[in-house]
Design an enzyme around this catalytic site. Structure first.
Site, short mmCIF file in Angstrom:
data_model
loop_
_atom_site.label_atom_id
_atom_site.label_comp_id
_atom_site.label_asym_id
_atom_site.label_seq_id
_atom_site.Cartn_x
_atom_site.Cartn_y
_atom_site.Cartn_z
N TYR A 37 -42.76 -123.21 25.07
CA TYR A 37 -43.98 -123.54 26.29
C TYR A 37 -44.78 -124.74 26.40
O TYR A 37 -45.06 -125.54 26.77
CB TYR A 37 -44.31 -122.15 26.54
N CYS A 38 -45.75 -124.65 24.49
CA CYS A 38 -46.35 -125.65 24.73
C CYS A 38 -46.13 -127.31 24.22
O CYS A 38 -46.18 -127.83 25.09
CB CYS A 38 -47.46 -124.82 23.49
#
Length: 309
Positions: free
Chosen positions: A140-141
């Site tokens: 996600y990051c």
């Protein structure tokens, strides 16, 4: 008044943005995948555009004539595999940027996140000079970082791109806080090392204020943090919200070692570290300041929960 095009407009932040744009007299087209999302967007008074984010041929012609594109669509399920994050958050962002640029849209505003900077260390007194972390172990990051880089790298004469980064967006109907409350009720939530981490949060209307100011005042090629400018202790903030959501289950504590075993990244980073962000740049360049106070935001959540009871 302007013609606007919004991706992610049927989501939590997106719906508030669409209402704001319509209230100011702008026309709004919203990219949607499903009939349910189309109905939701129509009920707001916007025009739904059916299409698949990663298949621009299904929607790119409807971008033509827009004065600004707001790009909010992303994969938000942190448990999704990297392939899914790459497809939606990276390739989807590239598709929207290219469609907007090819259509001659002059302004592009991306809804970013401090998550794009997360790779394991707390963010403390961080400003926009901190590096993006596409190398993060959390998909996600890493993909939020890659998506923002695509947006900012596309900035060019005649095509001004801006990224606005709210942190921990909350308010009535927040999937994030309602999801945490549901997990707590089900005995699936724990405080990490007591949960007494200092963090910034952003009420949804304040996030939208930042997005709109990014459109009207953002310096091309720049990113901006926007928050409530009211830092909280995470545990106190969530305990207040859990009280509103009527969470009465006991919540255990996990030490760092147990949290590392039981809670995957990036959830462990989001909930187990300080996150202190500077908004000086947004204040100076955008004229940003919160439009809803922290206490007024809590009152709005209380009213929403009471109305739905």
């Amino acid at each position: 008044m302007a013609q606007t095009f919004v991706t992610g407009g049927s989501g939590f932040i997106g719906q508030v943005l669409v209402r704001r744009l319509l209230s100011e007299g702008h026309t709004v087209r919203v990219l949607v995948r499903s009939e349910a999302s189309a109905a939701k967007v129509s009920a707001l008074g916007a025009e739904p555009v059916r299409g698949e984010l990663t298949e621009p041929a299904t929607w790119s012609d409807r971008v033509t004539g827009s004065d600004v594109v707001f790009h909010l669509a992303a994969e938000t399920d942190i448990t999704a595999d990297r392939e899914r994050h790459e497809a939606v958050s990276v390739h989807g962002t590239r598709a929207v940027v290219e469609a907007a640029r090819d259509a001659g849209v002059p302004r592009f505003v991306h809804c970013g996140s401090e998550a794009a900077l997360l790779a394991g260390e707390p963010l403390v007194d961080v400003d926009e000079s901190a590096p993006l972390r596409p190398d993060s172990e959390a998909a996600y990051c890493a993909t939020k970082a890659a998506a923002e880089r695509i947006v900012l790298d596309a900035n060019a004469p005649g095509f001004a791109t801006v990224s606005v980064r709210p942190r921990f967006v909350w308010g009535p109907g927040s999937i994030l806080t309602e999801g945490l409350a549901a997990a707590a009720k089900a005995g699936q939530f724990a405080w990490i090392e007591g949960g007494r981490h200092t963090t910034d949060v952003t009420y949804v209307d304040n996030a939208v204020e930042g997005l709109v100011l990014g459109w009207t005042h953002g310096r091309p090629g720049q990113a901006y943090f926007v928050t409530d400018q009211h830092r909280v202790v995470l545990r106190e903030f969530l305990e207040t919200l859990f009280g509103i959501y009527r969470v009465d289950a006991p919540i255990p504590d996990l030490d760092a070692e147990a949290a590392a075993r039981e809670i995957p990244v990036p959830a462990r980073w989001f909930l187990g570290q300080d996150c202190i962000l500077r908004t000086d740049k947004a204040a100076a360049e955008l004229g940003y300041k919160p439009v809803v106070s922290y206490d007024a935001g809590l009152d709005a959540v209380r009213d929403s929960v009471a109305d739905s009871a």
